[in-house]
Motif scaffolding. Structure first.
Motif, PDB file in Angstrom:
ATOM      1  N   TRP A   9      -4.271  -4.989  11.826  1.00 28.88           N
ATOM      2  CA  TRP A   9      -3.451  -3.674  11.422  1.00 28.88           C
ATOM      3  C   TRP A   9      -3.824  -3.697  10.024  1.00 28.88           C
ATOM      4  CZ3 TRP A   9      -2.023  -0.045  13.738  1.00 28.88           C
ATOM      5  CH2 TRP A   9      -1.572   0.114  15.156  1.00 28.88           C
ATOM      6  N   ALA A  10      -3.579  -4.630   9.190  1.00 25.53           N
ATOM      7  CA  ALA A  10      -3.873  -4.799   7.698  1.00 25.53           C
ATOM      8  C   ALA A  10      -5.108  -3.990   7.360  1.00 25.53           C
ATOM      9  CB  ALA A  10      -3.653  -6.066   6.907  1.00 25.53           C
ATOM     10  N   TRP A  11      -6.249  -4.511   8.130  1.00 20.15           N
ATOM     11  CA  TRP A  11      -7.492  -4.061   7.800  1.00 20.15           C
ATOM     12  C   TRP A  11      -7.484  -2.547   8.181  1.00 20.15           C
ATOM     13  CZ3 TRP A  11     -11.249  -1.595  11.140  1.00 20.15           C
ATOM     14  CH2 TRP A  11     -12.357  -1.429  10.699  1.00 20.15           C
ATOM     15  N   CYS A  12      -6.900  -1.958   9.029  1.00 14.68           N
ATOM     16  CA  CYS A  12      -7.055  -0.577   9.761  1.00 14.68           C
ATOM     17  C   CYS A  12      -6.333   0.146   8.680  1.00 14.68           C
ATOM     18  CB  CYS A  12      -6.273  -0.418  10.896  1.00 14.68           C
ATOM     19  SG  CYS A  12      -7.192  -1.017  12.292  1.00 14.68           S
ATOM     20  N   TRP A  13      -5.368  -0.363   8.003  1.00 21.36           N
ATOM     21  CA  TRP A  13      -4.540   0.359   6.969  1.00 21.36           C
ATOM     22  C   TRP A  13      -5.509   0.932   5.729  1.00 21.36           C
ATOM     23  CZ3 TRP A  13      -0.170   3.220   6.839  1.00 21.36           C
ATOM     24  CH2 TRP A  13       0.775   2.978   7.850  1.00 21.36           C
ATOM     25  N   SER A 185      -3.894   0.319   0.169  1.00 21.68           N
ATOM     26  CA  SER A 185      -4.607  -0.408   0.505  1.00 21.68           C
ATOM     27  C   SER A 185      -4.090  -1.942   0.210  1.00 21.68           C
ATOM     28  CB  SER A 185      -5.814  -0.579  -0.633  1.00 21.68           C
ATOM     29  OG  SER A 185      -6.388   0.738  -0.620  1.00 21.68           O
ATOM     30  N   LEU A 186      -2.877  -1.869  -0.211  1.00 16.86           N
ATOM     31  CA  LEU A 186      -2.186  -3.289  -0.317  1.00 16.86           C
ATOM     32  C   LEU A 186      -2.119  -4.203   0.916  1.00 16.86           C
ATOM     33  CD1 LEU A 186       0.558  -2.300  -2.800  1.00 16.86           C
ATOM     34  CD2 LEU A 186      -1.685  -3.293  -3.383  1.00 16.86           C
ATOM     35  N   PRO A 187      -1.732  -3.649   1.934  1.00 20.12           N
ATOM     36  CA  PRO A 187      -1.707  -4.689   3.243  1.00 20.12           C
ATOM     37  C   PRO A 187      -2.893  -5.410   3.502  1.00 20.12           C
ATOM     38  CG  PRO A 187      -0.598  -2.578   3.900  1.00 20.12           C
ATOM     39  CD  PRO A 187      -1.401  -2.475   2.410  1.00 20.12           C
ATOM     40  N   LEU A 188      -4.048  -4.775   3.160  1.00 25.85           N
ATOM     41  CA  LEU A 188      -5.552  -5.639   3.328  1.00 25.85           C
ATOM     42  C   LEU A 188      -5.564  -6.709   2.320  1.00 25.85           C
ATOM     43  CD1 LEU A 188      -9.013  -3.908   3.693  1.00 25.85           C
ATOM     44  CD2 LEU A 188      -8.699  -5.738   1.974  1.00 25.85           C
TER      45      LEU A 188
END
Length: 402
Positions: A9-13, A185-188
């Protein structure tokens, strides 16, 4: 369709984050505004031609350094750090676009080129992280989820930017795009791990990766096919707003149609990811190319606003799926330890496409003194790319070409 884990999910964000730039600055809002500004100064169709060359420059600027950058990120395990720098550069460029657009369209174009360069190079780092967060049997679905989130994020960012622009806040309309890109971009950076470093010397990584690529004829053939058909896709993305504006379609119709395309693209892209496990990536990509071919032929004779809406929906049905499955299909060819280097070849193929397509569009428009000729010239890329893709065997089909 299976659920994604937190890393996925983090990558997809990041697709949600950078799609703000892709839709607002590359496709929907900036192109018609810049075309109008250039036409007021130079006369039509100079605006469309100028945007075509700016779109070309936005990709050409990154082309020379993309392979070496990918090898550097592999050798030093610097993908996330490099991505952070590029996001910062892109965000600043968005603010500069807004600052210059009202009075100095050419400087706004230069700022766009800087932002597009950061966008392109950032995708090398981003795409290369896909291999490390999903097993190969899940790549299609994760990639499709990324593009689907990108459609939603891009649409919401466009609504925000358009609202600010209509309120007379041109600077804030584009500065908000940069903030959107950075914040989402922060979740990534919080959850997606950095893959281990490869060879210590970037040139060694690049040389060995290219040698391995040449030893895999299907991967090499796919890159050539992708170069060709993605040339057509990229040209549609970058020139649709400018083309519609040149034909006199009101901005409200242009933006509205592109927003609908974004919304249609969400379920359509997820359907492509679901269908890939049942019929294969290649067949679905080929089906998408047939739709693009029809769009190009119809678009060359487009005369009414309602037709632009129909074509936008048709593109929305296949654009995300074609791009998501292209990314996941190539990921199957990528060897461990050379992710960024291999994806730099993938992104170079994409960038070559982005250079040639708008350039061909601009030359055809200049020669015929009509943007319709540019649209018609674009269809050749779908035909040539589809023909070459037929000769690519998906992993598991065998070593030779079909």
């Amino acid at each position: 369709m299976r659920k994604l884990n937190p890393r996925q999910w983090a990558w997809c964000w990041y697709d949600w984050a950078n799609s703000a730039f892709a839709l607002v600055c590359m496709t929907a809002l900036l192109p018609p505004l810049l075309v109008q500004a250039a036409n007021r100064q130079l006369g039509a169709p100079a605006g469309t031609v100028a945007w075509g060359w700016l779109a070309t420059a936005g990709l050409a600027a990154s082309l020379a350094v993309t392979p070496l950058l990918g090898a550097f990120m592999d050798s030093r395990a610097k993908r996330r750090q490099m991505l952070a720098v590029l996001i910062a550069c892109g965000a600043v460029s968005c603010g500069l676009v807004g600052f210059f657009l009202d009075g100095h369209w050419l400087w706004a174009g230069v700022a766009y080129v800087l932002g597009a360069t950061a966008f392109v190079l950032g995708n090398v780092a981003y795409d290369s992280l896909l291999v490390g967060i999903a097993p190969r049997n899940e790549l299609d679905q994760v990639s499709a989820w990324g593009y689907s989130l990108g459609y939603i994020g891009g649409a919401l960012a466009l609504i925000l930017a358009l609202s600010l622009w209509r309120g007379g806040h041109t600077f804030w309309a584009f500065a908000a795009v940069g903030v959107w890109w950075a914040v989402f971009s922060l979740p990534l950076f919080a959850l997606v791990p950095e893959p281990p470093a490869g060879k210590p010397r970037p040139w060694q990584v690049l040389r060995e990766s290219f040698a391995r690529l040449k030893q895999n004829p299907n991967a090499f053939r796919f890159l050539l096919a992708y170069w060709l058909y993605n040339d057509g896709i990229g040209t549609v993305i970058k020139m649709a707003g400018a083309y519609g504006g040149e034909l006199g379609i009101p901005l409200a119709h242009l933006v509205g149609a592109l927003l609908v395309a974004q919304l249609v693209g969400v379920p359509a892209t997820l359907a492509f990811g679901w269908g890939a496990r049942r019929v294969g990536c290649k067949k679905l990509i080929l089906a998408a190319l047939l739709v693009y071919l029809a769009v190009g032929l119809w678009g060359a004779r487009l005369a009414h606003a309602w037709e632009f809406w129909v074509l936008a929906v048709a593109v929305g049905l296949v654009q995300g799926g074609a791009q998501a499955l292209s990314r996941s299909l190539f990921a199957r060819f990528v060897p461990a330890g050379a992710e960024a280097a291999f994806f730099s070849f993938f992104d170079v193929s994409a960038r070559l496409a982005g250079i040639a397509g708008p350039a061909v569009f601009s030359v055809a428009t200049q020669l015929a003194n009509s943007p319709r000729a540019g649209v018609l010239a674009t269809t050749a890329f779908f035909l040539a790319g589809g023909w070459l893709l037929l000769r690519v065997a998906e992993p598991g089909e065998g070593d030779g070409a079909r």
